[in-house]
Design an enzyme around this catalytic site. Sequence first.
Site, mmCIF file in Angstrom:
data_model
loop_
_atom_site.group_PDB
_atom_site.id
_atom_site.type_symbol
_atom_site.label_atom_id
_atom_site.label_comp_id
_atom_site.label_asym_id
_atom_site.label_seq_id
_atom_site.Cartn_x
_atom_site.Cartn_y
_atom_site.Cartn_z
ATOM 1 C CG ASP A 156 -9.191 6.639 11.512
ATOM 2 O OD1 ASP A 156 -8.294 7.246 12.136
ATOM 3 O OD2 ASP A 156 -8.945 5.839 10.601
ATOM 4 C CG HIS A 179 -8.012 0.026 6.240
ATOM 5 N ND1 HIS A 179 -8.245 -0.586 7.438
ATOM 6 C CD2 HIS A 179 -6.840 0.705 6.406
ATOM 7 C CE1 HIS A 179 -7.278 -0.293 8.284
ATOM 8 N NE2 HIS A 179 -6.406 0.493 7.679
ATOM 9 C CG ASN A 182 -7.860 -4.233 5.007
ATOM 10 O OD1 ASN A 182 -7.352 -3.109 4.971
ATOM 11 N ND2 ASN A 182 -8.874 -4.525 5.803
HETATM 12 P P1 PGA Z 1 -0.057 1.713 9.811
HETATM 13 O O1 PGA Z 1 -1.610 1.773 9.503
HETATM 14 O O2 PGA Z 1 0.495 3.026 9.410
HETATM 15 O O3 PGA Z 1 0.026 1.494 11.280
HETATM 16 O O4 PGA Z 1 0.489 0.583 8.991
HETATM 17 C C1 PGA Z 1 -2.032 2.217 8.260
HETATM 18 C C2 PGA Z 1 -3.535 2.123 8.175
HETATM 19 O O5 PGA Z 1 -4.101 1.198 8.752
HETATM 20 O O6 PGA Z 1 -4.142 2.975 7.514
#
Ligand code: PGA
Length: 243
Positions: free
Chosen positions: A67, A138, A136
């Site tokens: 992304d 995702h 959440n």
């Molecule tokens: P993070 O993000 O590794 O910064 O916790 C994970 C994500 O949002 O997929």
Amino acid sequence: MKIIVAGDYQEMSRIAANIIAEEIKKKPDLVLGLATGSTPLGTYRELVRMYKEGKLDFSRVITFNLDEYYGLSPDDKRSYHYYMYRNFFDHVNVRPENIHIPDGTARDVEEECLRYDEEIKKCGGIDLQLLGIGVNGHIGFNEPGDELLTATHLTDLAPDTLAANARFFGSIDEVPRKAITVGLGTIIQAKKILLLASGPEKAAIMAELLDDDAVSTRVPASFLLLHRDVTVVMDKDAAAKKR
Ligand code: PGA
């Protein structure tokens, strides 16, 4: 699902890097799906170390990132382009032409999404997909909702995601509201998936994911339960609430 609980973040990162390195050794032209955020930073550090020690060669590896924030240019320090070069690509021998990251500044976003999926298809799909998980649930920026899209698309970031990522932007108001993300279809079609989770803030979602045994668009990562070859590597803190 194969579940590995590591003692701490360092161990999680070493295990993850070893899994990736093994796949590259088996298939030097591996199509590797990459993730950003805090979780994979240690994994990238380990992979860079292996490369510098002459134990790993990325010269034929093809990468696709999950992304990119919409509206951030590649040289913006907060973009995932910048993150990937700073934390990984600048230190290893992935060939520039083999690096793919969605263009958050594309004038025609729909066209950019189609182009991205086309490139992935041309390379034969993702062999190994590295994933983090949002608080959440995702994966990529496939946010919880009534439906999940299969193809690469422009998406609105969920309030939980804006809050979680505010730390990279100084304040929540600075976080871009939209991002381009590969869809669930691309992720689930990867031949092998490696999901990482670290820290107490991921304990609730990991327990929900691993204990509930149910698939829901409200927890996008739950679709990984349908995949044949998923390895979860998490540290003790992330595993703390799992039964
Ligand atoms: P993070 O993000 O590794 O910064 O916790 C994970 C994500 O949002 O997929």
